[in-house]
Design a protein around this motif. Structure first.
Motif, PDB file in Angstrom:
ATOM      1  N   VAL A 114       0.914  -1.114  -0.068  1.00  0.00           N
ATOM      2  CA  VAL A 114       0.020   0.045  -0.017  1.00  0.00           C
ATOM      3  C   VAL A 114       0.707   1.191   0.087  1.00  0.00           C
ATOM      4  N   ALA A 134       2.683  -2.248  -5.727  1.00  0.00           N
ATOM      5  CA  ALA A 134       1.709  -2.106  -4.756  1.00  0.00           C
ATOM      6  C   ALA A 134       0.362  -2.348  -5.355  1.00  0.00           C
ATOM      7  N   GLU A 135      -0.421  -2.985  -4.429  1.00  0.00           N
ATOM      8  CA  GLU A 135      -1.688  -3.226  -4.782  1.00  0.00           C
ATOM      9  C   GLU A 135      -2.687  -2.055  -4.581  1.00  0.00           C
ATOM     10  N   GLN A 136      -2.454  -1.209  -3.520  1.00  0.00           N
ATOM     11  CA  GLN A 136      -3.485   0.021  -3.586  1.00  0.00           C
ATOM     12  C   GLN A 136      -2.304   1.270  -3.417  1.00  0.00           C
ATOM     13  N   VAL A 137      -3.009   2.246  -4.003  1.00  0.00           N
ATOM     14  CA  VAL A 137      -2.274   3.764  -4.122  1.00  0.00           C
ATOM     15  C   VAL A 137      -3.278   4.691  -3.617  1.00  0.00           C
ATOM     16  N   PHE A 138      -2.982   5.500  -2.668  1.00  0.00           N
ATOM     17  CA  PHE A 138      -3.638   6.674  -2.106  1.00  0.00           C
ATOM     18  C   PHE A 138      -2.960   7.922  -2.336  1.00  0.00           C
ATOM     19  N   ARG A 181      -3.763  12.845  -6.968  1.00  0.00           N
ATOM     20  CA  ARG A 181      -4.023  11.683  -7.801  1.00  0.00           C
ATOM     21  C   ARG A 181      -3.910  11.986  -9.446  1.00  0.00           C
ATOM     22  N   ALA A 224      -4.853   6.148  -8.293  1.00  0.00           N
ATOM     23  CA  ALA A 224      -4.781   6.268  -7.132  1.00  0.00           C
ATOM     24  C   ALA A 224      -6.345   6.413  -6.485  1.00  0.00           C
ATOM     25  N   LEU A 225      -6.513   6.053  -5.264  1.00  0.00           N
ATOM     26  CA  LEU A 225      -7.743   6.676  -4.706  1.00  0.00           C
ATOM     27  C   LEU A 225      -7.518   7.905  -3.765  1.00  0.00           C
ATOM     28  N   HIS A 237     -11.476   2.286   3.260  1.00  0.00           N
ATOM     29  CA  HIS A 237     -10.688   1.148   2.720  1.00  0.00           C
ATOM     30  C   HIS A 237      -9.463   0.972   3.698  1.00  0.00           C
ATOM     31  N   TRP A 238      -9.251   1.807   4.764  1.00  0.00           N
ATOM     32  CA  TRP A 238      -8.298   1.261   5.688  1.00  0.00           C
ATOM     33  C   TRP A 238      -8.788   0.339   6.620  1.00  0.00           C
ATOM     34  N   ILE A 279      -7.145  -3.030   5.436  1.00  0.00           N
ATOM     35  CA  ILE A 279      -5.718  -2.882   5.062  1.00  0.00           C
ATOM     36  C   ILE A 279      -4.764  -3.275   6.548  1.00  0.00           C
TER      37      ILE A 279
END
Length: 262
Positions: free
Chosen positions: A67, A90-94, A101, A111-112, A129-130, A133
């Protein structure tokens, strides 16, 4: 056919922007598109990290996390100078906000980001989302700041791999900046998107120009910054719906169009 000329919504306004120099060109285009005069007064100088090799190594470790969090468009820009970002597994990007973004998208990362009315550190940490995680999170940022994201991640039991890819330094303001401020005709507005930048400019502004600055309408990117502007001595402050320059100009335009303004 009615061919009467309609003035742009912010014609006659001077809009003072405190964003870093690297973000002033985009702000200038947005301000001038509304018919206003753009006044560049960068409140921070953004510089490469003092130890580039060490920053690159820390970024490499962050990009290996499942992440990722990027705290600003500057974090994206300086990180991309160190390593190619699109190669991260990375599977998720914020991203803290829409500008970040978009900067990530230009680097090949989707990214989110929080919704428009929550584009700040607190908004990022309240995203649902957290809850799903765990493990390691790479935090790509700069030294200093309020520490809200790092503290929020730690409270959730997440392991933070921090990469400080740039540094914020006091502004490099000189005579031409103060001359532009002195020549900025009323009505004036100041776009306030950073408490650190606001404090730096207030500390640097010559005494004879301080009333000119504080007599402006402060257009803040969050309620927290609107309070800071009031505490700093601005007679009037507005709070934009989002921390983007267009949203801040929308808020100013609505204020300028309100009955009784003139």
């Amino acid at each position: 056919m009615d061919t009467a000329f309609v003035l742009p919504e912010l014609a006659g306004w001077s809009v003072i922007c405190l964003r870093p120099a690297m973000q002033q060109a985009a702000a200038r285009r947005a301000v001038q598109a509304r018919g206003a005069r753009h006044v560049s007064l960068p409140g921070l100088a953004l510089l490469p990290p003092p130890d580039v090799a060490l920053a690159r190594e820390h970024l490499r470790k962050s990009l290996d996390c499942p992440v990722l969090v990027f705290t600003s468009p500057a974090a994206v820009a300086f990180a991309a100078r160190l390593l190619p970002l699109a190669q991260t597994p990375a599977e998720q990007v914020f991203a803290v906000g829409e500008g970040t973004r978009r900067a990530l998208a230009r680097q090949g990362l989707m990214a989110l980001a929080p919704p428009d009315d929550a584009m700040h550190s607190e908004g990022l940490m309240t995203m649902p989302h957290w809850d799903a995680i765990s493990g390691r999170v790479g935090l790509v940022t700069a030294p200093g700041g309020r520490g809200v994201i790092a503290a929020g991640l730690a409270r959730r039991g997440l392991q933070v791999q921090r990469a400080e890819v740039y540094q914020r330094q006091p502004p490099r303001l000189d005579a031409r900046h103060w001359r532009a401020l002195a020549q900025a005709g009323a009505p004036r507005a100041v776009l306030v998107s950073s408490g650190e930048a606001l404090d730096a400019v207030l500390a640097a502004v010559p005494a004879q120009l301080r009333p000119t600055l504080l007599d402006s309408v402060a257009v803040a990117s969050s309620p927290r910054l609107a309070l800071l502007a009031g505490d700093a001595g601005f007679a009037h402050s507005l709070t934009a719906a989002a921390p983007t320059v267009p949203a801040m100009l929308d808020e100013l335009a609505a204020y300028a169009a309100a009955p009784g303004f003139r």
